[in-house]
Design a protein around this motif. Structure first.
Motif, short mmCIF file in Angstrom:
data_model
loop_
_atom_site.label_atom_id
_atom_site.label_comp_id
_atom_site.label_asym_id
_atom_site.label_seq_id
_atom_site.Cartn_x
_atom_site.Cartn_y
_atom_site.Cartn_z
N PRO A 185 0.81 -1.23 0.00
CA PRO A 185 0.00 0.00 0.00
C PRO A 185 0.84 1.28 0.00
CG PRO A 185 -0.92 -1.60 1.53
CD PRO A 185 0.39 -2.17 1.07
N ASP A 187 -4.10 -5.22 5.14
CA ASP A 187 -5.28 -4.37 5.21
C ASP A 187 -6.50 -5.16 5.65
OD1 ASP A 187 -4.83 -5.62 2.67
OD2 ASP A 187 -6.54 -4.53 1.86
N GLY A 232 -5.42 -1.31 -0.35
CA GLY A 232 -5.08 -0.50 0.81
C GLY A 232 -4.60 0.90 0.48
#
Length: 239
Positions: free
Chosen positions: A55, A141, A78
């Motif tokens: 992410p 996530d 994410g």
């Protein structure tokens, strides 16, 4: 097709195996140890980059590729709060972009069925919906991007829901999502419509990661030579 792999974890290795088996070439692999290789010279012969990184790195990775005119398939989740920045870059780039929380063909069929069922359930307000997702403990996530996509599909089709919430923080007009992290589970997603008289369930259970990798390679084959933003709906002919 000449492919760049950005991110070389478990998914990257499986994507490499499938891409080569389908007759493609891996032109370069960019990972955390050689991130500076994402440059014009190293990417001059690349047709499509397949990006499964992290992410924190996804926005820079995807943006850099698009600015170089290299089309991108991104499966990193994410980071969707920054997606608008990528879409802005893509609008002026001579490249294509596709992102999916899950490239599995089976999961994208689930997305389609989820949307259609939600449209019908809008007429039957005695049913309430919930989502459960189960993944391995290394998944960073939560909820998963796939669960959030399922919630968005419900929200778009069912007027009673305006968003999502965690299962232990239930709120009116919100779709409760229960994330579970255990063992090395590749991924399970369950959408449940419940009433006092019966229960309707949509369930997808991944047996391994090959389905995700295969879908990403198929998406790369689809966007080669194209420009603009696409979704798996176009790739799989759902539109």
């Amino acid at each position: 097709m000449n492919i760049a792999l950005i991110g070389y974890g478990r998914m990257g290795h499986i994507i490499e195996e499938i891409a080569v088996a389908r007759g493609h070439r891996i032109g370069i692999i960019v990972d955390i140890d050689n991130s500076n290789d994402l440059n014009r010279e190293k990417f001059k012969d690349i047709d499509v980059a397949i990006e499964f990184s992290s992410p924190k790195a996804a926005l820079e990775n995807v943006s850099s590729c698009l600015k170089l005119g290299v089309s991108v398939v991104s499966g990193t989740t994410g980071w969707l709060k920054d997606m608008h920045k990528v879409l802005d870059i893509c609008s002026t780039s001579n490249a294509a972009f596709i992102h999916s929380a899950n490239f599995s063909i089976g999961v994208n069929l689930l997305f389609h069925l989820n949307s259609e069922l939600s449209k019908q359930m809008n007429r039957y307000r005695e049913y309430t919906v919930s989502i459960e997702e189960i993944h391995h403990t290394r998944k960073l996530d939560a909820p998963s991007g796939t669960a959030l996509s399922l919630a968005e599909g419900i929200k778009q089709q069912h007027s009673a829901y305006t968003g999502w919430c965690f299962d232990n923080e239930r709120s009116e007009n919100k779709i409760p999502i229960k994330p579970v992290r255990e063992g090395m589970v590749p991924g399970t997603h369950i959408v449940t419509w419940d009433s006092d008289i019966d229960t309707i369930t949509l369930r997808h259970e991944a047996k391994n990661r090959r389905g995700f990798a295969m879908g990403a390679v198929i998406a790369a084959e689809f966007i080669k030579g194209k420009t603009g933003v696409f979704t798996m709906k176009e790739v799989l002919g759902f539109t």
